[in-house]
Motif scaffolding. Structure first.
Motif, PDB file in Angstrom:
ATOM      1  N   LYS A  66       0.820  -1.215   0.000  1.00 39.05           N
ATOM      2  CA  LYS A  66       0.000   0.000   0.000  1.00 39.05           C
ATOM      3  C   LYS A  66       0.854   1.264   0.000  1.00 39.05           C
ATOM      4  O   LYS A  66       0.621   2.184  -0.804  1.00 39.05           O
ATOM      5  CB  LYS A  66      -0.931  -0.014   1.214  1.00 39.05           C
TER       6      LYS A  66
ATOM      7  N   GLY B 280      -2.201  -4.082  -1.246  1.00 38.24           N
ATOM      8  CA  GLY B 280      -1.430  -4.189  -2.477  1.00 38.24           C
ATOM      9  C   GLY B 280      -1.423  -5.571  -3.099  1.00 38.24           C
ATOM     10  O   GLY B 280      -0.812  -5.763  -4.150  1.00 38.24           O
TER      11      GLY B 280
ATOM     12  N   LEU C 245       2.471   1.767  -3.367  1.00 34.93           N
ATOM     13  CA  LEU C 245       1.505   2.162  -4.390  1.00 34.93           C
ATOM     14  C   LEU C 245       1.125   3.625  -4.251  1.00 34.93           C
ATOM     15  O   LEU C 245       1.036   4.356  -5.247  1.00 34.93           O
ATOM     16  CB  LEU C 245       0.249   1.289  -4.293  1.00 34.93           C
TER      17      LEU C 245
END
Length: 257
Positions: free
Chosen positions: A22, A102, A25
């Motif tokens: 996460k 993710g 990203l």
């Protein structure tokens, strides 16, 4: 993912080839949605453009009323190309609050229901979802199916569960919702088809805290089919009959493994 748009258009999810969590990203925003266009309508796409870049993880999408709606954590986005240049200069997150790590076991869709609402899936990552005015709809750990109007209003949970990852849904002619779900069961693993009933709460015995406090109509909500350990990644009812008229009305399901 790929989704047809207006005549001659195809939207395609494009991965950067990276494998990020996460935090990675959100820092890199590495993925995007491409737009392929068949300009002369000869069945061949002559033009490609980056419709929307700097996205966390686009997973699914539907064209509706001149905009492309796409699930990309932490929510559902409305992307609009107002000037017709093949690039979405207008972006609006219609609803957010869907947690992710993710690994793609998070928010997928949306899918256009016959009733005109958008529906989407979310994995067991946790969520805190609110209406546009800030009113809390639900917060918790459950995975499930959600819906809302295309303007981002009237967001609801349709069904919640303890399963890891609902991956995709499609609709019968009557509007019933059938979907693919990974790790509905564990030990042994079971990847399933589920008939998602409105208000349904679907347990998994080792993850019951995910549905704590939710009203239960049955002690155990049944699945439609258990494939075993296959990593089921999507489904679609076959409607056109173009490949084989005898297949019309059947549900096709995709196994990743």
């Amino acid at each position: 993912m790929a989704s047809l748009g207006a005549a001659g258009q195809l939207f395609v999810g494009d991965s950067s080839g990276t494998n990020l969590n996460k935090a990675g990203l959100e820092k890199a925003l590495p993925h995007r949605v491409l737009l392929l266009t068949d300009v002369d309508r000869d069945g061949v796409y002559e033009k490609a453009s980056v419709f929307a870049d700097q996205m966390t993880f686009p997973q699914g999408g539907v064209w509706l009323n001149g905009s492309f709606f796409v699930a990309s954590p932490p929510g559902i986005w409305k992307l609009t190309d107002a000037d017709g240049d093949g690039v979405a200069e207008q972006r609006e997150m219609l609803v957010g609050g869907f947690e992710y790590t993710g690994n793609a076991a998070d928010v997928h869709g949306p899918f256009l229901h016959p009733n005109g609402r958008l529906y989407w899936c979310h994995g067991r990552k946790g969520h805190e979802v609110r209406q546009k005015d800030g009113t809390l709809i639900h917060a918790g750990l459950a995975s499930g199916i959600w819906s809302g109007r295309s303007d981002g209003s009237d967001v609801r949970w349709h069904a919640l569960s303890c399963a890891d990852n609902p991956t995709e849904i499609d609709f019968t002619p009557e509007g019933e919702i059938i979907g693919t779900v990974n790790l509905f069961y564990a030990a042994p693993r079971g990847d399933t088809l589920v008939h998602w009933l409105r208000g349904g709460v679907y347990p998994r015995e080792d993850q019951l805290p995910a549905i704590a406090g939710l009203a239960r109509t049955l002690e155990t909500m049944p699945v439609a089919h258990n494939f075993g350990h296959v990593a089921i990644s999507g489904c679609a009812f076959y409607r056109s009959g173009a490949l084989n008229p005898g297949w019309r009305g059947n549900l096709f399901a995709v196994h990743f493994n």
